[in-house]
Design an enzyme around this catalytic site. Structure first.
Site, PDB file in Angstrom:
ATOM      1  N   LYS A 133     -27.476   2.355  31.438  1.00  0.00           N
ATOM      2  CA  LYS A 133     -28.885   1.951  31.447  1.00  0.00           C
ATOM      3  C   LYS A 133     -28.987   0.426  31.430  1.00  0.00           C
ATOM      4  O   LYS A 133     -28.231  -0.238  30.711  1.00  0.00           O
ATOM      5  CB  LYS A 133     -29.539   2.557  30.197  1.00  0.00           C
ATOM      6  CG  LYS A 133     -31.011   2.296  30.021  1.00  0.00           C
ATOM      7  CD  LYS A 133     -31.481   3.016  28.754  1.00  0.00           C
ATOM      8  CE  LYS A 133     -32.954   2.860  28.494  1.00  0.00           C
ATOM      9  NZ  LYS A 133     -33.379   3.632  27.294  1.00  0.00           N
ATOM     10  N   SER A 185     -37.017   6.695  27.942  1.00  0.00           N
ATOM     11  CA  SER A 185     -36.900   5.576  28.843  1.00  0.00           C
ATOM     12  C   SER A 185     -35.631   5.565  29.681  1.00  0.00           C
ATOM     13  O   SER A 185     -35.548   4.834  30.664  1.00  0.00           O
ATOM     14  CB  SER A 185     -36.967   4.269  28.052  1.00  0.00           C
ATOM     15  OG  SER A 185     -35.898   4.183  27.126  1.00  0.00           O
ATOM     16  N   SER A 210     -35.663   8.603  23.980  1.00  0.00           N
ATOM     17  CA  SER A 210     -35.335   8.094  25.315  1.00  0.00           C
ATOM     18  C   SER A 210     -34.055   8.634  25.935  1.00  0.00           C
ATOM     19  O   SER A 210     -33.813   8.428  27.123  1.00  0.00           O
ATOM     20  CB  SER A 210     -35.265   6.563  25.279  1.00  0.00           C
ATOM     21  OG  SER A 210     -36.567   6.034  25.136  1.00  0.00           O
TER      22      SER A 210
END
Lengths: 444, 55
Positions: free
Chosen positions: A65, A139, A163
């Site tokens: 990420k 996220s 997330s």
């Protein structure tokens, strides 16, 4: 092809890391419309594939990420503001690389990992591989999409208020939010440093376990222990709130757990209704504090939703964080007592399947709620208490995946992944794959 | 334009932000006010529950 199979084949030299990395790079390019990646390290990854250490993940292509630093590669956090070229890897990345993993690139995220949709106004939305007009969740939406579409053998996400679990459930893959403190957060753009956790998102519990072994030397896997005698507590209020079709899938999964030998009973989690407020009171001021220098100079460059949340954190009274911190101790202590009769707690990972991109509300329990608010009760309680939680695929509603959450005691990732693995040996939901572009992965 | 109460709340928020060196727009302040209108009562209720739990 699972990460576990790649590990086995690479170790036996049935194929080379360079071959594997090349195939994944081709697939990333062919599926660029998913917008799962923010940056691709094609040349670096091919070069690194030739000289990876002979560790347990030797030659395995992973992606992380884009809030997690990879030395020499820009960290953007899917924002207009951050353009950091870090001199060193985040510890989580360094540990994966020391185990032999090759980093393919950086994955899309909700701006600054502070939201649940991965629809950055600056980098565009990540698209759900099961239906491109739907969100991936967030996220860590790019991590969910990449794992689902076979654009990396394994990925890293971060989880403050869901997330890792949200995109894992909505993209039909397996994700683990580890206990707070198990995986170091240094080199990771923070949301809320007392709540943030770095963890894996991949195809299966076995794959997540392999990644976690590299990420956390303290973790001792026990995948083959089975479910016999395991005491599992069902968090019924979360089951009752779900979309009926999602709830039916969770009930079927519970039946499967019983068939496998677990004892499933109702669990009462005290004050679960307060967990969302407590988490907001802790998280918002911490996020605002972390962003304060940028709020002073670059406020207009934040997306509207993130800007509102950060300003709310800035403008809450000082007592809010104190109330949140006291509330967190109160909630966690009561939860610990309620957990006593159980080895695991379970609930539907999310109340709904992935909504269309741009749709802010979902229907839950006959009510139209903001998507963000509908998810809070499913994610906040365990994040507050710092517990490990896995989301495992448990079926589909109109072609969209749903997940089951398995919550463990603090630092008992072994039992969480053991139960997830036992469930996945008996079911094949985690092996289902969306239709994607490009050459399919070889069977290897 | 908001109601006089809303405008007054937003003016207070603007001053609090300014004291921390942050300059939100009118739209930002309206969005934050709406956000806090949900969160602040929930925090008051939480504080009351914590007080009860201590007694």
């Amino acid at each position: 092809v699972s990460l576990a199979r790649l590990v086995e084949g690479l170790r036996a030299r049935e194929f080379s890391s360079r071959e594997v990395v090349s195939v994944y790079l081709e697939r990333i390019e062919a599926n660029a419309d998913l917008n799962a990646y923010i940056s691709i390290r094609a040349e670096e990854a091919l070069a690194e594939a030739e000289r990876t250490p002979a560790g347990p993940l030797h030659g395995v292509p992973v992606a992380v990420k884009d809030v997690i630093d990879v030395a020499g590669t820009t960290t953007t956090a899917a924002s207009r503001i951050l353009r950091r070229i870090p001199p060193r890897d985040a510890t989580a990345v360094a540990r994966l690389r020391a185990a032999g993993a090759v980093v393919l690139g950086k994955l899309n995220t909700h701006e600054f990992a502070f939201g649940a949709t991965t629809t950055s106004p600056h980098f565009g939305p990540a698209h759900n591989p099961w239906a491109h007009d739907r969100i991936c969740g967030g996220s860590s939406g790019g991590s969910g999409a990449a794992a689902a579409a076979d654009l990396a053998a394994g990925t890293l996400g971060t989880d403050t208020a869901g997330s890792i679990r949200i995109p894992s459930a909505l993209c039909g893959v397996t994700g683990l939010r580890p206990s707070i403190g198990l995986v170091p957060n240094d080199g990771v753009e923070p949301v809320s440093w007392t709540v943030d956790a770095v963890g894996p998102i991949a195809r299966s519990a076995e794959d997540c376990s392999l990644l976690l072994e590299a990420l956390a030397p303290e973790y001792r896997p026990d995948l083959d222990g089975g479910l016999g005698g395991l005491r599992i507590g069902l968090v019924e209020p979360l089951l009752e709130r779900t979309q009926p079709e999602v709830g039916a899938l969770a009930r079927s999964a519970l039946d499967e757990l019983r068939t496998l030998g677990a004892r499933v009973e109702s669990a009462v989690v005290p004050h679960i209704d307060a967990a969302g407020t407590i988490l907001q009171a802790v998280m918002l001021p911490e996020a605002a504090q972390a962003h304060l220098p940028r709020l002073r100079t670059r406020l207009a460059d934040y997306g509207q939703d993130v800007r509102t949340r950060l300003l709310a954190g800035l403008l809450l009274p000082a007592t809010a964080h104190v109330t949140g911190t006291r509330g967190r101790e109160w909630f966690s202590s009561e939860l610990e007592a309620a957990f006593e009769p159980f080895d695991l707690l379970v609930h539907p990972a999310m109340p709904v399947v992935a909504p269309p991109i741009g749709e802010d509300t979902v229907e839950v329990g006959g009510e139209r709620l903001l998507f963000r608010l509908a998810l809070i009760p499913y994610n906040s309680p365990w994040a507050l208490a710092g517990l490990p939680v896995a989301s495992v695929p448990c079926g589909f509603v109109d072609g969209m995946p749903a997940g089951l959450a398995l919550v463990g005691r603090r630092f008992d990732e072994a039992t969480v992944l053991r139960a997830a693995h036992a469930y996945q040996r008996a079911t094949d939901w985690h092996e289902r794959r969306p239709t994607t572009a490009g050459t399919p992965l070889p069977t290897w | 334009m908001g109601t006089p109460t809303e405008s007054s709340s937003e003016e207070l928020l603007r001053r609090l932000a300014a004291r921390q060196g942050v300059e939100p727009t009118d739209d930002d302040l309206a969005a934050v006010r709406a956000f806090l209108e949900i969160l602040l009562p929930a925090l008051v209720e939480l504080a009351e529950r914590l007080a009860e739990a201590q007694t």
